[in-house]
Design a protein around this motif. Structure first.
Motif, PDB file in Angstrom:
ATOM      1  N   SER A  72      45.884  41.004  35.353  1.00 36.98           N
ATOM      2  CA  SER A  72      45.174  40.507  34.169  1.00 36.98           C
ATOM      3  C   SER A  72      44.590  41.657  33.352  1.00 36.98           C
ATOM      4  O   SER A  72      44.490  41.561  32.131  1.00 36.98           O
ATOM      5  CB  SER A  72      44.094  39.489  34.549  1.00 36.98           C
ATOM      6  OG  SER A  72      43.246  39.984  35.547  1.00 36.98           O
ATOM      7  N   SER A  73      44.246  42.778  33.993  1.00 36.89           N
ATOM      8  CA  SER A  73      43.763  43.922  33.211  1.00 36.89           C
ATOM      9  C   SER A  73      44.904  44.503  32.373  1.00 36.89           C
ATOM     10  O   SER A  73      44.699  44.946  31.245  1.00 36.89           O
ATOM     11  CB  SER A  73      43.100  44.988  34.088  1.00 36.89           C
ATOM     12  OG  SER A  73      44.035  45.586  34.944  1.00 36.89           O
ATOM     13  N   GLN A  74      46.132  44.451  32.885  1.00 36.21           N
ATOM     14  CA  GLN A  74      47.302  44.878  32.092  1.00 36.21           C
ATOM     15  C   GLN A  74      47.481  43.942  30.894  1.00 36.21           C
ATOM     16  O   GLN A  74      47.763  44.385  29.781  1.00 36.21           O
ATOM     17  CB  GLN A  74      48.579  44.846  32.934  1.00 36.21           C
ATOM     18  CG  GLN A  74      48.644  45.881  34.036  1.00 36.21           C
ATOM     19  CD  GLN A  74      49.893  45.676  34.905  1.00 36.21           C
ATOM     20  OE1 GLN A  74      50.943  45.293  34.429  1.00 36.21           O
ATOM     21  NE2 GLN A  74      49.742  45.935  36.201  1.00 36.21           N
ATOM     22  N   ALA A  75      47.318  42.636  31.147  1.00 37.25           N
ATOM     23  CA  ALA A  75      47.426  41.645  30.072  1.00 37.25           C
ATOM     24  C   ALA A  75      46.356  41.893  29.009  1.00 37.25           C
ATOM     25  O   ALA A  75      46.634  41.813  27.810  1.00 37.25           O
ATOM     26  CB  ALA A  75      47.288  40.236  30.644  1.00 37.25           C
ATOM     27  N   CYS A  76      45.147  42.210  29.441  1.00 34.71           N
ATOM     28  CA  CYS A  76      44.042  42.490  28.514  1.00 34.71           C
ATOM     29  C   CYS A  76      44.360  43.699  27.635  1.00 34.71           C
ATOM     30  O   CYS A  76      44.165  43.658  26.418  1.00 34.71           O
ATOM     31  CB  CYS A  76      42.752  42.763  29.283  1.00 34.71           C
ATOM     32  SG  CYS A  76      42.012  41.299  30.021  1.00 34.71           S
TER      33      CYS A  76
END
Length: 105
Positions: A72-76
Motif C-alpha cells: 500500500s505504501s507503493q500504491a500511495c
C-alpha cells in the motif's frame, strides 16, 4: 517525503464513524481479499492500479491498505506521483486493523 502520510487503524475507524468522505482501496491479491476486507473498501490489486487511476475521485482523500503496509505504501507513492494530493497509507495494513478487533467483512 514520499507525497503521502500514514493513518493509524484508530484514525481510519474514526474517519468511518464520522462518515468522512474518502476512498478506501485494498491493493491485496484476490486470494487475500477472499479472507475479508475492511468495510467500504474497493478492491484494486496493486498490479492493476495504473489502469484504474482514472476511476478514482481526485477530490476525496485516498486511503490504501494491504496486509501489512508495504504494497500500500507503493500504491500511495504511485497515486501521489499521479497528482493525488491527499493520500494515506494504513499503518500496519489490515493486520493492524484486525489486531485491534476492528470489523472485517
Amino acid at each position: 517525503m514520499y507525497g503521502f502520510k500514514e493513518v493509524t487503524a484508530e484514525q481510519l475507524k474514526e474517519m468511518q464513524e464520522k462518515a468522512q468522505a474518502f476512498t478506501l482501496i485494498d491493493v491485496r491479491s484476490p486470494a487475500e481479499v477472499a479472507r475479508g476486507m475492511i468495510s467500504g473498501a474497493k478492491h484494486i490489486p496493486l498490479h492493476l492500479l495504473p489502469m484504474s487511476m482514472a476511476e478514482i475521485d481526485k477530490e476525496k482523500p485516498l486511503v490504501f491498505y494491504c496486509l501489512s503496509g508495504g504494497r500500500s505504501s507503493q500504491a500511495c507513492a504511485f497515486a501521489a506521483a499521479q497528482g493525488f494530493s491527499e493520500v494515506y497509507n494504513l499503518r500496519g495494513g489490515i493486520s493492524g486493523w484486525a489486531n485491534r478487533s476492528f470489523p472485517i467483512v
